[in-house]
Design an enzyme around this catalytic site. Sequence first.
Site, PDB file in Angstrom:
ATOM      1  CE  LYS A  27       9.709 -23.777  -4.449  1.00 60.37           C
ATOM      2  NZ  LYS A  27       9.565 -24.434  -3.122  1.00 60.37           N
ATOM      3  CB  THR A  37       6.014  -9.266  -3.573  1.00 59.08           C
ATOM      4  OG1 THR A  37       6.350  -9.297  -4.974  1.00 59.08           O
ATOM      5  CG2 THR A  37       6.473  -7.941  -2.979  1.00 59.08           C
ATOM      6  CE  LYS A  52      -3.946  -2.139   2.369  1.00 60.08           C
ATOM      7  NZ  LYS A  52      -4.816  -2.107   3.560  1.00 60.08           N
TER       8      LYS A  52
END
Length: 811
Positions: A678, A551, A503
Amino acid sequence: MKVLKFGGTSVGSVNGILNVKKIVEAENEPVIVVVSAFSGITDQLYKVAKLASEGDDSYLSDYQEIGIRHLKIIEDVIDASKKEDVLQQVQAQFTDLSNILRGIFLIKDISVKITDTIVSYGESISSIIICNAITNATHFDSRTFIKTENQFDKHIVDFEKTNALICEKFAYINPISVCGGFISTDCITNFITNLGRGGSDYTAAIIAAALHASILEIWTDVDGFMTADPRIINNAYVIEKLSFIEAMELCNFGAKVIYPPTIFPVFHKNIPVKIKNTFNPEAEGTYISREKTGEPSKAIKGISSINDTSLITVQGLGMVGVIGVNYRIFRVLAKSGISVFLVSQASSENTTSIGVRNADSAVAVEALRKEFAYEISQGEINEIFSEDDLATVAIVGDNMKRTPGIAGKLFGTLGRNGINVVACAQGASETNISFVTDRKSLRKALNVIHDSFFLSEYQVLNIYITGIGTVGGSLINQIKKQQEKLKAQNGLKLNVVGIASSKKMLFNRDGIDLENYAENLKLNGVEATSELICKEVINLNIFNSVFVDCTANSHISDLYQQLLENNISVVTANKLAASAAYDKYLSLKETARRRGVKFLFETNVGAGLPIINTMNNLINSGDHIQKMEAVLSGTLNFIFNTISNDIPLSKAILMAKEAGFAEPDPRIDLSGKDVIRKLVILAREAGYKVEQTDVVKNLFIPEKYFSGSLEDFWLTVPELDAEFESKRQKLDADGKRWRFVATMENGDCNVGLQEVDSLHPFYDLQGSNNIILITTERYNEFPMMIKGYGAGASVTAAGVFSDIMSVANIR
């Protein structure tokens, strides 16, 4: 005998003048004191003259301000017994000045001669006041012994006449003599002239050389020559010693400590110069002499810059092999009164670029076009053009001479930081390497050079961290704990200059205090979107910078290409970019290689385990990876190690989420998506072109459980508990265990649940650990095995931290 020059703010305030008095009166040998006008007065006099010549009567109020300021200084620094006499002398000066200004106002015109006369009053008045403030000082008028002649409309010192007059004036050595700097008179007409900006330094050097002074001291408002502009480089420091050549080079390229021509007179007489701070007289300052000094490990002494550069280019094949082209270029510029401070010429002779001030650009281009009009009309010379609003940077140091690799290191460092060099020049003396770049890159260029050439106490790595959840928060804490140790042991300063959450974002090029970053972000952060984050990072244009992505956000991973193109390294725990379309993965890798920065994602597989780095080392040393078998999901391994009589499948999944092993939506792990990503990354790093759609999936949870909402999943997943418990009991009876295995063999990839017995390396894999077996041409019969924690915020953050250290070339 010494010559002391005082200028800048050191003669612009009462405290400054009192310091001058104290310093001068403490001398135990004869001194000649040269002073400039009080700080800012010369500019005010130019302004007043301009206003008066335009018929603007507001010049009177500015003129009165000048008078009031001088009267106040007299009131505060002159002894009562001298005050009336000094006031009369100064009042006489102001009366003359007032009459001149009144005449200009009436005729609304002004000549250069009159302007020179007006601004001379600044030094004339300040020298009278300071002379009377100092005990037993004698005043001399510099206009009576500094003589100039006119050359190209500039006042050039006539040294023969000036030296003779100085020796005559100071034949009797007074204990303390005071005169004004800057001001002079024409040797023929006796009209008042001046030596230009910074001319007071020059006056002092001329007097010192003429009288063979023991030393010239320049007292100003800084501690000495700095390694770089302290307004740009926070950790710039004072250079203790410089050679005359080094000082001259730094002065010519923007270091404003002393006026550049000051060096010439004292250099020829081998008179040392000391730069001192009037407000900090205890500081050692900078000592300038013929002696070459400096640590061998530090090839350069300082960095100087000019942020007012125009680069004029004369180009054409008709120049090749033609004698006299450069002669004509510099002759016409000299006739136009234009100073050239940089010359860069191609060895083929078809291009010559010259650096001048922006203000001289248009005149220079016009003069050159006129000079080469015939050659241009014949096509022998192309259009002569200028590039304005550039900046010139010079690195200076006597130790650069005969030291290989300096230029390579300089331009390599600039290139890795995305700084484009428009032109460059180096003389045969090798004392100075200069280059021209765009003005917006100046701050970045100065910082990266200062850092790379060990002029800074620490190497600085500027870090932007996006994502402050479990991994990002843990990383920030790890950096905070290691900052001081890394500075002490490795000379590395980790400077976190940006932090962004989902944010808000917060940026500070000087660094963010990590002790209270969360509160600071909450109170002072601004709205954050991926686009705004990227824009701010690029606009800050900070050197040696790395963008860290903690993230799992696709919008953030989409920024990598643009960041790499702007020479910002990327370290990421986010798997989305490296497992995206192969062309995108390849583009990111190639961009990083091309731009000389790094794109590192070790923690995409195995958290903090050194899997990708080990694979790269194998391949780079000539080995070939043939097969990989791995348990890559710490979440799934935790689940299959946790299921028991008392803990059904649904509860084990919930426990994995609560323990922080699973993604916020555990279906990403259960569907095999995370493992597929992966495996795709590993296969690509092994040298195979693999897409996610190429991976064969053998899943253990039916597809219908992934189609609804997350809430639906938690409500329906217990339906699988009974079936899984039945299978688990049979598996347990056979002495086997479940493992979700990813396999790559010669580019063919698959993932799925496998049963392994007690002899298999995967059998005893505990908790959330990961394991990988790598079969190569060298490790064929007995595969290489890497095993350890494969999930968790702290180990993942540690892996990210390790990649950050790799960007700084520290392991």
